[in-house]
Motif scaffolding. Sequence first.
Motif, PDB file in Angstrom:
ATOM      1  N   GLY A  28      55.854  23.230   9.770  1.00 16.92           N
ATOM      2  CA  GLY A  28      55.007  22.865  10.905  1.00 16.92           C
ATOM      3  C   GLY A  28      55.199  21.427  11.364  1.00 16.92           C
ATOM      4  N   ILE A  29      56.360  20.873  11.078  1.00 17.60           N
ATOM      5  CA  ILE A  29      56.662  19.500  11.501  1.00 17.60           C
ATOM      6  C   ILE A  29      57.894  19.561  12.395  1.00 17.60           C
ATOM      7  N   GLU A  30      57.817  18.962  13.589  1.00 14.78           N
ATOM      8  CA  GLU A  30      59.008  19.004  14.443  1.00 14.78           C
ATOM      9  C   GLU A  30      59.532  17.606  14.748  1.00 14.78           C
ATOM     10  N   VAL A  31      60.842  17.557  14.941  1.00 15.81           N
ATOM     11  CA  VAL A  31      61.483  16.299  15.335  1.00 15.81           C
ATOM     12  C   VAL A  31      61.284  16.145  16.836  1.00 15.81           C
ATOM     13  N   VAL A  32      60.695  15.023  17.248  1.00 16.70           N
ATOM     14  CA  VAL A  32      60.485  14.825  18.690  1.00 16.70           C
ATOM     15  C   VAL A  32      61.213  13.592  19.221  1.00 16.70           C
ATOM     16  N   ALA A  63      71.333  17.593  11.365  1.00  9.69           N
ATOM     17  CA  ALA A  63      70.667  18.354  12.423  1.00  9.69           C
ATOM     18  C   ALA A  63      70.988  19.826  12.222  1.00  9.69           C
ATOM     19  N   ALA A  64      70.053  20.547  11.583  1.00  7.62           N
ATOM     20  CA  ALA A  64      70.208  21.998  11.386  1.00  7.62           C
ATOM     21  C   ALA A  64      69.131  22.680  12.213  1.00  7.62           C
ATOM     22  N   ASP A  65      68.951  22.188  13.449  1.00  3.19           N
ATOM     23  CA  ASP A  65      67.818  22.655  14.255  1.00  3.19           C
ATOM     24  C   ASP A  65      68.227  23.668  15.324  1.00  3.19           C
ATOM     25  N   GLY A  66      69.293  24.405  15.048  1.00  5.72           N
ATOM     26  CA  GLY A  66      69.586  25.596  15.837  1.00  5.72           C
ATOM     27  C   GLY A  66      70.233  25.355  17.193  1.00  5.72           C
ATOM     28  N   ALA A  67      70.378  26.468  17.927  1.00  8.52           N
ATOM     29  CA  ALA A  67      71.167  26.462  19.162  1.00  8.52           C
ATOM     30  C   ALA A  67      70.626  25.486  20.208  1.00  8.52           C
ATOM     31  N   SER A  69      69.248  22.618  19.765  1.00  8.12           N
ATOM     32  CA  SER A  69      69.027  21.417  18.962  1.00  8.12           C
ATOM     33  C   SER A  69      68.488  20.207  19.739  1.00  8.12           C
ATOM     34  N   THR A  70      67.288  19.789  19.369  1.00  9.07           N
ATOM     35  CA  THR A  70      66.684  18.583  19.945  1.00  9.07           C
ATOM     36  C   THR A  70      67.515  17.361  19.563  1.00  9.07           C
ATOM     37  N   ILE A  71      67.987  17.370  18.318  1.00  9.67           N
ATOM     38  CA  ILE A  71      68.723  16.199  17.819  1.00  9.67           C
ATOM     39  C   ILE A  71      70.066  16.071  18.546  1.00  9.67           C
ATOM     40  N   THR A 172      64.863  40.023  23.150  1.00 11.42           N
ATOM     41  CA  THR A 172      66.085  39.888  23.955  1.00 11.42           C
ATOM     42  C   THR A 172      66.770  38.590  23.564  1.00 11.42           C
ATOM     43  N   PHE A 173      68.072  38.602  23.434  1.00 10.74           N
ATOM     44  CA  PHE A 173      68.788  37.355  23.163  1.00 10.74           C
ATOM     45  C   PHE A 173      70.098  37.330  23.935  1.00 10.74           C
ATOM     46  N   THR A 174      70.561  36.103  24.175  1.00 16.00           N
ATOM     47  CA  THR A 174      71.758  35.909  24.992  1.00 16.00           C
ATOM     48  C   THR A 174      72.947  35.586  24.106  1.00 16.00           C
ATOM     49  N   VAL A 191      75.021  20.702  12.127  1.00 15.11           N
ATOM     50  CA  VAL A 191      75.465  21.800  11.271  1.00 15.11           C
ATOM     51  C   VAL A 191      74.861  23.106  11.790  1.00 15.11           C
ATOM     52  N   GLY A 192      75.535  24.223  11.545  1.00 19.15           N
ATOM     53  CA  GLY A 192      75.017  25.531  11.956  1.00 19.15           C
ATOM     54  C   GLY A 192      75.053  25.709  13.462  1.00 19.15           C
ATOM     55  N   ASP A 193      74.050  26.442  13.990  1.00 24.68           N
ATOM     56  CA  ASP A 193      74.037  26.739  15.424  1.00 24.68           C
ATOM     57  C   ASP A 193      73.918  25.479  16.280  1.00 24.68           C
ATOM     58  N   ALA A 194      73.464  24.391  15.719  1.00 27.18           N
ATOM     59  CA  ALA A 194      73.437  23.132  16.476  1.00 27.18           C
ATOM     60  C   ALA A 194      74.867  22.697  16.803  1.00 27.18           C
ATOM     61  N   GLY A 202      80.864  40.473  14.748  1.00 29.87           N
ATOM     62  CA  GLY A 202      81.580  40.039  13.543  1.00 29.87           C
ATOM     63  C   GLY A 202      80.644  39.457  12.493  1.00 29.87           C
ATOM     64  N   GLY A 203      79.419  39.114  12.891  1.00 30.21           N
ATOM     65  CA  GLY A 203      78.423  38.627  11.922  1.00 30.21           C
ATOM     66  C   GLY A 203      78.855  37.373  11.180  1.00 30.21           C
ATOM     67  N   THR A 204      79.356  36.366  11.915  1.00 33.98           N
ATOM     68  CA  THR A 204      79.843  35.165  11.216  1.00 33.98           C
ATOM     69  C   THR A 204      79.009  33.916  11.500  1.00 33.98           C
ATOM     70  N   GLY A 205      77.993  34.009  12.385  1.00 32.68           N
ATOM     71  CA  GLY A 205      77.248  32.798  12.768  1.00 32.68           C
ATOM     72  C   GLY A 205      76.598  32.109  11.582  1.00 32.68           C
ATOM     73  N   MET A 206      75.765  32.849  10.852  1.00 31.99           N
ATOM     74  CA  MET A 206      75.074  32.240   9.718  1.00 31.99           C
ATOM     75  C   MET A 206      76.047  31.950   8.574  1.00 31.99           C
ATOM     76  N   ASN A 207      77.021  32.839   8.402  1.00 31.44           N
ATOM     77  CA  ASN A 207      77.994  32.609   7.325  1.00 31.44           C
ATOM     78  C   ASN A 207      78.766  31.312   7.554  1.00 31.44           C
ATOM     79  N   THR A 208      79.156  31.076   8.806  1.00 29.69           N
ATOM     80  CA  THR A 208      79.848  29.825   9.129  1.00 29.69           C
ATOM     81  C   THR A 208      78.908  28.646   8.891  1.00 29.69           C
TER      82      THR A 208
HETATM   83  C1  FAD Z   1      70.731  39.340  16.851  1.00 27.59           C
HETATM   84  C2  FAD Z   1      71.480  38.392  15.984  1.00 27.59           C
HETATM   85  C3  FAD Z   1      72.198  38.901  14.913  1.00 27.59           C
HETATM   86  C4  FAD Z   1      72.901  38.040  14.086  1.00 27.59           C
HETATM   87  N1  FAD Z   1      73.596  38.569  13.041  1.00 27.59           N
HETATM   88  C5  FAD Z   1      74.282  37.759  12.222  1.00 27.59           C
HETATM   89  C6  FAD Z   1      75.000  38.289  11.115  1.00 27.59           C
HETATM   90  O1  FAD Z   1      75.036  39.487  10.887  1.00 27.59           O
HETATM   91  N2  FAD Z   1      75.659  37.423  10.307  1.00 27.59           N
HETATM   92  C7  FAD Z   1      75.655  36.088  10.528  1.00 27.59           C
HETATM   93  O2  FAD Z   1      76.284  35.360   9.753  1.00 27.59           O
HETATM   94  N3  FAD Z   1      74.979  35.549  11.572  1.00 27.59           N
HETATM   95  C8  FAD Z   1      74.295  36.343  12.418  1.00 27.59           C
HETATM   96  N4  FAD Z   1      73.600  35.807  13.472  1.00 27.59           N
HETATM   97  C9  FAD Z   1      73.627  34.351  13.707  1.00 27.59           C
HETATM   98  C10 FAD Z   1      72.603  33.613  12.841  1.00 27.59           C
HETATM   99  O3  FAD Z   1      71.308  34.104  13.071  1.00 27.59           O
HETATM  100  C11 FAD Z   1      72.657  32.115  13.160  1.00 27.59           C
HETATM  101  O4  FAD Z   1      73.993  31.668  13.184  1.00 27.59           O
HETATM  102  C12 FAD Z   1      71.885  31.318  12.113  1.00 27.59           C
HETATM  103  O5  FAD Z   1      70.525  31.685  12.126  1.00 27.59           O
HETATM  104  C13 FAD Z   1      72.014  29.821  12.376  1.00 27.59           C
HETATM  105  O6  FAD Z   1      71.238  29.128  11.446  1.00 27.59           O
HETATM  106  P1  FAD Z   1      70.726  27.660  11.773  1.00 27.59           P
HETATM  107  O7  FAD Z   1      69.927  27.253  10.576  1.00 27.59           O
HETATM  108  O8  FAD Z   1      71.854  26.805  12.209  1.00 27.59           O
HETATM  109  O9  FAD Z   1      69.783  27.824  13.041  1.00 27.59           O
HETATM  110  P2  FAD Z   1      68.418  28.620  13.162  1.00 27.59           P
HETATM  111  O10 FAD Z   1      68.423  29.848  12.332  1.00 27.59           O
HETATM  112  O11 FAD Z   1      68.167  28.765  14.631  1.00 27.59           O
HETATM  113  O12 FAD Z   1      67.344  27.646  12.525  1.00 27.59           O
HETATM  114  C14 FAD Z   1      66.984  26.443  13.162  1.00 27.59           C
HETATM  115  C15 FAD Z   1      65.631  26.018  12.634  1.00 27.59           C
HETATM  116  O13 FAD Z   1      65.332  24.720  13.149  1.00 27.59           O
HETATM  117  C16 FAD Z   1      63.993  24.721  13.610  1.00 27.59           C
HETATM  118  N5  FAD Z   1      63.884  23.706  14.681  1.00 27.59           N
HETATM  119  C17 FAD Z   1      64.362  23.761  15.944  1.00 27.59           C
HETATM  120  N6  FAD Z   1      64.070  22.635  16.605  1.00 27.59           N
HETATM  121  C18 FAD Z   1      63.385  21.840  15.750  1.00 27.59           C
HETATM  122  C19 FAD Z   1      62.801  20.540  15.844  1.00 27.59           C
HETATM  123  N7  FAD Z   1      62.871  19.817  16.959  1.00 27.59           N
HETATM  124  N8  FAD Z   1      62.168  20.040  14.752  1.00 27.59           N
HETATM  125  C20 FAD Z   1      62.092  20.747  13.601  1.00 27.59           C
HETATM  126  N9  FAD Z   1      62.632  21.984  13.451  1.00 27.59           N
HETATM  127  C21 FAD Z   1      63.264  22.515  14.511  1.00 27.59           C
HETATM  128  C22 FAD Z   1      63.741  26.136  14.106  1.00 27.59           C
HETATM  129  O14 FAD Z   1      62.363  26.420  14.109  1.00 27.59           O
HETATM  130  C23 FAD Z   1      64.496  26.948  13.058  1.00 27.59           C
HETATM  131  O15 FAD Z   1      63.686  27.213  11.937  1.00 27.59           O
HETATM  132  C24 FAD Z   1      72.894  36.645  14.339  1.00 27.59           C
HETATM  133  C25 FAD Z   1      72.167  36.133  15.421  1.00 27.59           C
HETATM  134  C26 FAD Z   1      71.474  36.996  16.246  1.00 27.59           C
HETATM  135  C27 FAD Z   1      70.710  36.439  17.422  1.00 27.59           C
END
Ligand code: FAD
Length: 385
Positions: A28-32, A63-67, A69-71, A172-174, A191-194, A202-208
């Motif tokens: 429950g803490i976010e980077v702003v 920065a592991a804050d996803g696609a 990414s604020t950072i 729904t996701f893009t 790192v990661g989706d950031a 191919g299911g490689t997003g999280m694995n990568t």
């Molecule tokens: C439908 C679908 C199916 C998938 N299937 C696969 C699969 O089979 N195999 C595979 O390897 N990958 C798969 N992926 C991809 C995988 O989900 C992502 O690559 C993975 O979740 C990326 O992890 P991440 O930690 O980088 O980002 P995320 O999982 O997006 O995590 C980011 C985290 O950061 C937090 N966050 C964001 N902004 C802030 C902020 N400002 N401050 C604090 N926290 C913040 C978010 O709340 C979240 O908890 C799939 C994706 C989708 C959409």
Amino acid sequence: MASVPQDHLEPVLLDHLRSFGTARVAMGIEVVGLDGRSDDVQVTLRDVETGETRIVHARYLIAADGARSTIRDALGIAMRGPGRLSQAIGTEFRAPLWDLLGGPRYCIYAVTHPDAAGVFVPAGRGDRWVYGVEHDLAQEPAPRLTKEQSARLIRLGIGLTDLEPRVDRIGTFTFAAQLADRWREGAAFLVGDAAHQITPRGGTGMNTAIQSAYDLGWKLAWVLRGWAGPQLLDTYEAERRPVAAHNVARSADPHGGARLAAHELPADLGGRIPHVWLPSRANAVSTLDLLGPGLTLFTTDPSASWQRAASSVPGPPLVVRNLDAITARGMGIPHGGALLARPDGAPAGWWPSRTEPDAALRHAIRALPTPSEAVDRSAEGASAR
Ligand SMILES: Cc1cc2nc3c(=O)[nH]c(=O)nc-3n(C[C@H](O)[C@H](O)[C@H](O)COP(=O)(O)OP(=O)(O)OC[C@H]3O[C@@H](n4cnc5c(N)ncnc54)[C@H](O)[C@@H]3O)c2cc1C
């Protein structure tokens, strides 16, 4: 291969993180906000519930804050590549499909029915499933479906008119296939989706993401412990970017999910030491489990000459693992030879015989990416031998 849903995996990852005495997990803490300099990153955190903010200083920031990414945005790093390839609807539901499908079980079931083409993916214990349907954005955006419309499509895809699926969630996701321009800005790393957006094909997003996090993790640990110079951190993007670029491109290909494992394994495993089960029947231990935080030397040498050399060469902590002949054979180590591996299992040296172990190890350690000139001879390093 395993099909593990996010809500099963996340508690496992969290438990592991909490098991480290030095890690504090704050939910429950976010980077702003971010003010990054090369030797001190200043991050503004906001408590989502109370709105309170505070500033923390860090030597390094990941920065592991996803696609979205604020950072990454705060660092001014752009993403390159298509951001809207297609859209997909994912419906999570329960229905008794396993009895229908029988064995063997698969991780993904593709359906080609013209009105319900998509994939059924097992999503956890019991009969929980996700039904994914892709929509070409050039033709039409994904429609908003009601639970009843989703259930009808599921019935069509499964081929059972009387199936009563319990639809729990529709999302729904893009699909995007993008790479960040650079993965580092001073002391901050993406790192990661950031750093990369990979479509589910191919299911490689999280694995990568996990492999890259591991790569960055051991390198940061080496630098912070004084086992390597800070230039080691430059090898993070150099080593991981080609893998991510490969998987991004693969996932942009509509047929990318159906490629042969033999073609994809070099990207996934990249010459890592082989996984071989050790002979003990009591516990399932793999050669990969023997890798430590420093260097690991695998050998079969009964004369202990590698062991002696390992305890005298300068460099990061080095643990010697003596293997039985068959395990060593599985790893390609001839009798008397040795294999030196990094924490991620990448080989750092291989020798077919025990010729001059001391010189061989010194040479291999010098050839590592930027081993520290000032070798840490602390108790931590010594006790690992
Ligand atoms: C439908 C679908 C199916 C998938 N299937 C696969 C699969 O089979 N195999 C595979 O390897 N990958 C798969 N992926 C991809 C995988 O989900 C992502 O690559 C993975 O979740 C990326 O992890 P991440 O930690 O980088 O980002 P995320 O999982 O997006 O995590 C980011 C985290 O950061 C937090 N966050 C964001 N902004 C802030 C902020 N400002 N401050 C604090 N926290 C913040 C978010 O709340 C979240 O908890 C799939 C994706 C989708 C959409």
